[in-house]
Design a protein around this motif. Structure first.
Motif, PDB file in Angstrom:
ATOM      1  N   GLY A 153       0.789  -1.122   0.053  1.00 36.13           N
ATOM      2  CA  GLY A 153       0.093  -0.013  -0.087  1.00 36.13           C
ATOM      3  C   GLY A 153       0.839   1.029  -0.033  1.00 36.13           C
ATOM      4  O   GLY A 153       0.331   2.394  -0.078  1.00 36.13           O
ATOM      5  N   GLY A 154       2.155   1.224   0.272  1.00 32.59           N
ATOM      6  CA  GLY A 154       2.852   2.290   0.279  1.00 32.59           C
ATOM      7  C   GLY A 154       3.698   2.607  -1.036  1.00 32.59           C
ATOM      8  O   GLY A 154       4.627   3.594  -1.128  1.00 32.59           O
ATOM      9  N   SER A 155       3.777   1.811  -1.864  1.00 26.97           N
ATOM     10  CA  SER A 155       4.453   1.786  -3.086  1.00 26.97           C
ATOM     11  C   SER A 155       3.749   1.400  -4.397  1.00 26.97           C
ATOM     12  O   SER A 155       3.383   0.280  -4.437  1.00 26.97           O
ATOM     13  N   LEU A 156       3.528   2.359  -5.076  1.00 23.29           N
ATOM     14  CA  LEU A 156       3.084   1.653  -6.527  1.00 23.29           C
ATOM     15  C   LEU A 156       3.967   0.903  -7.174  1.00 23.29           C
ATOM     16  O   LEU A 156       3.318   0.006  -7.846  1.00 23.29           O
ATOM     17  N   PRO A 157       5.274   1.137  -7.391  1.00 27.04           N
ATOM     18  CA  PRO A 157       6.087  -0.066  -7.960  1.00 27.04           C
ATOM     19  C   PRO A 157       5.783  -1.528  -7.480  1.00 27.04           C
ATOM     20  O   PRO A 157       5.576  -2.313  -8.158  1.00 27.04           O
ATOM     21  N   ALA A 158       5.721  -1.438  -6.077  1.00 31.04           N
ATOM     22  CA  ALA A 158       5.673  -2.898  -5.424  1.00 31.04           C
ATOM     23  C   ALA A 158       4.146  -3.211  -5.905  1.00 31.04           C
ATOM     24  O   ALA A 158       4.112  -4.494  -6.081  1.00 31.04           O
ATOM     25  N   ARG A 159       3.193  -2.506  -5.776  1.00 31.55           N
ATOM     26  CA  ARG A 159       1.811  -2.922  -5.997  1.00 31.55           C
ATOM     27  C   ARG A 159       1.726  -3.332  -7.520  1.00 31.55           C
ATOM     28  O   ARG A 159       1.114  -4.413  -7.779  1.00 31.55           O
ATOM     29  N   LEU A 160       2.171  -2.676  -8.366  1.00 37.56           N
ATOM     30  CA  LEU A 160       2.244  -3.147  -9.787  1.00 37.56           C
ATOM     31  C   LEU A 160       2.935  -4.476  -9.941  1.00 37.56           C
ATOM     32  O   LEU A 160       2.347  -5.225 -10.800  1.00 37.56           O
ATOM     33  N   ALA A 161       4.257  -4.545  -9.512  1.00 35.83           N
ATOM     34  CA  ALA A 161       5.017  -5.914  -9.536  1.00 35.83           C
ATOM     35  C   ALA A 161       4.099  -7.017  -8.948  1.00 35.83           C
ATOM     36  O   ALA A 161       4.401  -8.269  -9.393  1.00 35.83           O
ATOM     37  N   VAL A 162       3.522  -6.704  -7.888  1.00 36.94           N
ATOM     38  CA  VAL A 162       2.823  -7.944  -7.172  1.00 36.94           C
ATOM     39  C   VAL A 162       1.681  -8.137  -7.568  1.00 36.94           C
ATOM     40  O   VAL A 162       1.242  -9.344  -7.988  1.00 36.94           O
ATOM     41  N   GLU A 163       0.903  -7.459  -7.730  1.00 39.47           N
ATOM     42  CA  GLU A 163      -0.555  -7.634  -7.901  1.00 39.47           C
ATOM     43  C   GLU A 163      -0.912  -7.641  -9.512  1.00 39.47           C
ATOM     44  O   GLU A 163      -1.717  -8.646 -10.082  1.00 39.47           O
ATOM     45  N   HIS A 164      -0.379  -6.747 -10.163  1.00 39.52           N
ATOM     46  CA  HIS A 164      -0.705  -6.372 -11.621  1.00 39.52           C
ATOM     47  C   HIS A 164       0.321  -7.091 -12.402  1.00 39.52           C
ATOM     48  O   HIS A 164      -0.088  -6.995 -13.757  1.00 39.52           O
ATOM     49  N   CYS A 165       1.244  -7.493 -12.077  1.00 42.32           N
ATOM     50  CA  CYS A 165       2.333  -8.443 -12.955  1.00 42.32           C
ATOM     51  C   CYS A 165       2.120  -9.777 -12.548  1.00 42.32           C
ATOM     52  O   CYS A 165       1.730 -10.792 -13.326  1.00 42.32           O
ATOM     53  N   ALA A 179      -1.110  -4.322 -18.475  1.00 40.24           N
ATOM     54  CA  ALA A 179      -1.289  -3.152 -18.061  1.00 40.24           C
ATOM     55  C   ALA A 179      -0.240  -2.734 -16.796  1.00 40.24           C
ATOM     56  O   ALA A 179       0.378  -1.755 -16.657  1.00 40.24           O
ATOM     57  N   GLY A 180      -0.205  -3.809 -16.136  1.00 39.87           N
ATOM     58  CA  GLY A 180       0.780  -3.834 -14.910  1.00 39.87           C
ATOM     59  C   GLY A 180       2.207  -3.519 -15.435  1.00 39.87           C
ATOM     60  O   GLY A 180       3.007  -2.888 -15.003  1.00 39.87           O
ATOM     61  N   VAL A 181       2.632  -4.452 -16.453  1.00 43.51           N
ATOM     62  CA  VAL A 181       4.031  -4.461 -17.125  1.00 43.51           C
ATOM     63  C   VAL A 181       4.174  -3.024 -17.562  1.00 43.51           C
ATOM     64  O   VAL A 181       5.371  -2.616 -17.461  1.00 43.51           O
ATOM     65  N   ARG A 182       3.189  -2.461 -18.411  1.00 45.96           N
ATOM     66  CA  ARG A 182       3.146  -1.114 -18.988  1.00 45.96           C
ATOM     67  C   ARG A 182       3.514   0.106 -18.260  1.00 45.96           C
ATOM     68  O   ARG A 182       4.213   0.755 -18.325  1.00 45.96           O
ATOM     69  N   TRP A 183       2.805   0.057 -16.951  1.00 42.47           N
ATOM     70  CA  TRP A 183       3.288   0.948 -16.168  1.00 42.47           C
ATOM     71  C   TRP A 183       4.309   0.975 -15.221  1.00 42.47           C
ATOM     72  O   TRP A 183       4.784   1.863 -14.505  1.00 42.47           O
ATOM     73  N   LEU A 196      12.060  -5.974  -6.522  1.00 37.48           N
ATOM     74  CA  LEU A 196      10.507  -5.629  -5.899  1.00 37.48           C
ATOM     75  C   LEU A 196       9.779  -7.137  -5.585  1.00 37.48           C
ATOM     76  O   LEU A 196       9.373  -7.149  -4.528  1.00 37.48           O
ATOM     77  N   ILE A 197       9.864  -8.122  -6.267  1.00 36.43           N
ATOM     78  CA  ILE A 197       9.443  -9.060  -5.816  1.00 36.43           C
ATOM     79  C   ILE A 197       9.976 -10.095  -4.618  1.00 36.43           C
ATOM     80  O   ILE A 197       9.477 -10.608  -3.758  1.00 36.43           O
TER      81      ILE A 197
END
Length: 322
Positions: free
Chosen positions: A162-174, A217-221, A285-286
């Motif tokens: 919740g404190g990091s957009l890169p981490a959220r993208l890497a874990v949830e959306h990738c 979308a996760g990869v792109r952002w 990140l992972i």
């Protein structure tokens, strides 16, 4: 009057009933596509996202993930349990798509463009439609959402990022989106081989195809953020008030000597600059935010369609990250 996309996201996140979440998501996607949903003047909403979305937990049987037993689809009850699990995943996916908009969209540390909001409003609308279609399919088999135990593992990992957009993208959306692509072909086979062609067709012709775009979308952002961080080496990050920072080639000490305020450099920018490629940043990140290894087999073809090639995940396939 143009609606604000973060206000809409907060409305969905504050709604406990899954059917209402889905209806609102469909309405907001239509409003976005009609140009009636804006993504300006978001700063006043920064920090207002709830710690956890409102959920109809009183209607669900929540258990620990390891306690779930869904079977392989050989019986009606087993197929219903599989469908129930998919309905629950899609219900959470709706909240996750709106949460990334509400949590990170107004944050001045990211300076996200309209295309970011376009992608995740579309993801939210897709997931809402998936939820509704799967819930209808579950009802057609004689069951309903809430009839089987389920777990909230998706939100557990989301709250940890919740404190990091890169981490959220890497874990949830990738990573989680890609894992869904890995297992869906086998799930489709189980339904079809056990006589449930309707569920198999729904998963194959609608959900599987659209989930590839969600992983993309996760990869792109994540790529976007990495590129922005490296661009900031030459064009320093504006301060939080939108100032231009220092001229290219200036240093922080030069700015201080001149009496200027050094530019604000977000922590995630400094972190991203430590990695020359987005793939190596993803690996870091992972390892920091994902529990356990990435487990094969991988659906290489679907991952490739999402722009998530083996250079992203194979180096992590046998490495524990927790």
């Amino acid at each position: 009057m143009t609606l604000n996309v973060v206000q809409c996201a907060l409305r969905v996140l504050g709604e406990p009933e899954p059917e209402v979440k889905a209806r609102l998501s469909a309405e907001y996607l239509a409003a976005w596509q009609a140009g009636e949903l804006g993504c300006t003047d978001l700063a006043s909403h920064h920090g207002h996202v709830p710690d956890r979305p409102a959920r109809a937990d009183d209607k669900l049987q929540l258990v620990e993930p390891w306690k779930l037993k869904r079977g392989k689809g050989g019986s009606l009850a087993s197929r219903q349990a599989l469908l129930h699990s998919l309905v629950h995943i899609e219900n959470w996916a709706v909240d996750l798509a709106w949460d990334i908009i509400a949590r990170f969209g107004p944050d001045p540390d990211y300076r996200l463009p309209p295309a970011f909001f376009a992608d995740f409003v579309k993801v939210a609308g897709d997931e809402a439609r998936h939820y509704s279609l799967l819930a209808q399919r579950l009802q057609a088999t004689g069951s309903h959402y809430g009839a089987f135990p389920c777990h909230d593992g998706l939100w557990t990992s989301a709250s940890a990022t919740g404190g990091s957009l890169p981490a959220r993208l890497a874990v949830e959306h990738c990573t989680h989106e890609a894992r869904g692509l890995d297992v869906l072909p086998q799930t489709i086979h189980r339904f079809r081989s056990n006589g449930d062609g309707a569920s198999a067709t729904l998963l194959e012709s609608v959900i599987y195809v659209e989930e590839i775009t969600h992983c993309a979308a996760g990869v792109r952002w994540l790529r976007y953020l990495h590129a922005q961080a490296w661009a900031a080496r030459e064009w320093p990050w504006p301060d939080r008030d939108g100032g231009g920072g220092m001229p290219a080639g200036s240093s922080g000490s030069q700015a201080e000597a001149a009496g200027d305020t050094p530019p604000h450099i977000p922590a995630w920018v400094t972190e991203a600059r430590a990695y020359e490629t987005v793939e190596t940043w993803f690996h870091a990140l992972i390892r920091a935010h994902f529990r356990g290894p990435l487990k094969p087999p991988f659906n290489d073809a679907a991952r490739a369609q999402a722009g998530f090639g083996p250079e992203w995940y194979l180096p992590l396939a046998s490495v524990g990250a927790g």
